[in-house]
Write a protein that holds these residues in place. Structure first.
Motif, PDB file in Angstrom:
ATOM      1  N   ARG A 266       0.839  -1.204   0.000  1.00 46.93           N
ATOM      2  CA  ARG A 266       0.000   0.000   0.000  1.00 46.93           C
ATOM      3  C   ARG A 266       0.877   1.260   0.000  1.00 46.93           C
ATOM      4  NH1 ARG A 266      -3.351  -1.224   3.924  1.00 46.93           N
ATOM      5  NH2 ARG A 266      -1.978  -0.406   5.530  1.00 46.93           N
ATOM      6  N   ARG A 267       1.929   1.261   0.816  1.00 39.56           N
ATOM      7  CA  ARG A 267       2.853   2.403   0.849  1.00 39.56           C
ATOM      8  C   ARG A 267       3.586   2.556  -0.482  1.00 39.56           C
ATOM      9  NH1 ARG A 267       4.998   0.938   6.807  1.00 39.56           N
ATOM     10  NH2 ARG A 267       3.202   1.761   7.919  1.00 39.56           N
ATOM     11  N   LEU A 268       3.920   1.443  -1.091  1.00 40.42           N
ATOM     12  CA  LEU A 268       4.578   1.474  -2.396  1.00 40.42           C
ATOM     13  C   LEU A 268       3.655   2.081  -3.443  1.00 40.42           C
ATOM     14  CD1 LEU A 268       7.270   0.529  -3.667  1.00 40.42           C
ATOM     15  CD2 LEU A 268       6.101  -1.586  -4.279  1.00 40.42           C
ATOM     16  N   ASP A 269       2.382   1.691  -3.416  1.00 42.19           N
ATOM     17  CA  ASP A 269       1.396   2.253  -4.346  1.00 42.19           C
ATOM     18  C   ASP A 269       1.181   3.742  -4.097  1.00 42.19           C
ATOM     19  OD1 ASP A 269       1.099  -0.220  -5.503  1.00 42.19           O
ATOM     20  OD2 ASP A 269      -0.726  -0.734  -4.407  1.00 42.19           O
ATOM     21  N   ASP A 270       1.140   4.142  -2.819  1.00 37.68           N
ATOM     22  CA  ASP A 270       0.995   5.556  -2.477  1.00 37.68           C
ATOM     23  C   ASP A 270       2.175   6.371  -3.000  1.00 37.68           C
ATOM     24  OD1 ASP A 270      -1.366   4.959  -1.209  1.00 37.68           O
ATOM     25  OD2 ASP A 270      -0.544   5.106   0.832  1.00 37.68           O
ATOM     26  N   ARG A 271       3.368   5.822  -2.839  1.00 40.77           N
ATOM     27  CA  ARG A 271       4.579   6.500  -3.306  1.00 40.77           C
ATOM     28  C   ARG A 271       4.564   6.635  -4.823  1.00 40.77           C
ATOM     29  NH1 ARG A 271      10.389   4.080  -1.852  1.00 40.77           N
ATOM     30  NH2 ARG A 271       9.787   4.687   0.247  1.00 40.77           N
TER      31      ARG A 271
END
Length: 120
Positions: free
Chosen positions: A111-116
Motif C-alpha cells: 500500500r505504501r509502495l502504491d501511495d509513493r
C-alpha cells in the motif's frame, strides 16, 4: 521450497530493496518492498540475523518464513522485490503468528509502495 524464479540472490538486490523500498514492521518480522518495473514476477529474500538465535533456530525460522511466502504467493505484487527480515520474537512465534504478521506487513508495504508511486 521456494521456486528458483522467486528467489532473490544478489546482495545488491537486498540492499536496494531495504534502502529504497517501503517498509512495514510487525512484532515478529519486517517486510521491505521495492518496485522493479523491468521485472516480470516477484522475487523474495530472507534475512534472519544471529540475534534471532543459533543456527538451528535461524534455519527453522527461515524454513517457516519460506512456507508462509509459498502459501501467500498470490499476494505478491508482480514486478517487485520483497525482503522479509525476521526479528528476535520470530524464534518463539507460532506458524500462525508468522502468517498473520507477514500478511499484514506485506499489505501495508505494498500500500505504501502504491501511495509513493501515485505521488510521482
Amino acid at each position: 521450497m521456494l521456486p528458483a524464479a522467486l528467489r532473490m540472490r544478489r546482495s545488491e538486490d537486498f540492499a536496494l530493496t531495504i534502502r529504497r523500498g517501503t517498509r512495514a514492521g510487525r512484532s515478529t518480522l519486517v517486510v521491505h518492498c521495492r518496485a522493479v518495473p523491468e521485472q516480470d514476477g516477484a522475487r523474495v529474500g530472507f534475512v534472519v540475523a544471529k540475534a534471532v538465535g543459533g543456527a538451528v533456530v535461524r534455519n527453522r525460522v527461515r524454513r517457516r518464513l519460506r512456507g508462509v511466502v509459498v502459501e501467500q504467493m498470490n499476494s505478491l505484487p508482480s514486478g517487485a522485490d520483497v525482503v522479509v527480515r525476521a526479528l528476535t520474537p520470530a524464534a518463539s512465534a507460532s506458524y500462525l503468528e508468522l502468517v498473520e504478521d507477514y500478511r499484514s506487513a506485506l499489505t501495508a508495504a505494498v500500500r505504501r509502495l502504491d501511495d509513493r508511486a501515485s505521488r510521482t
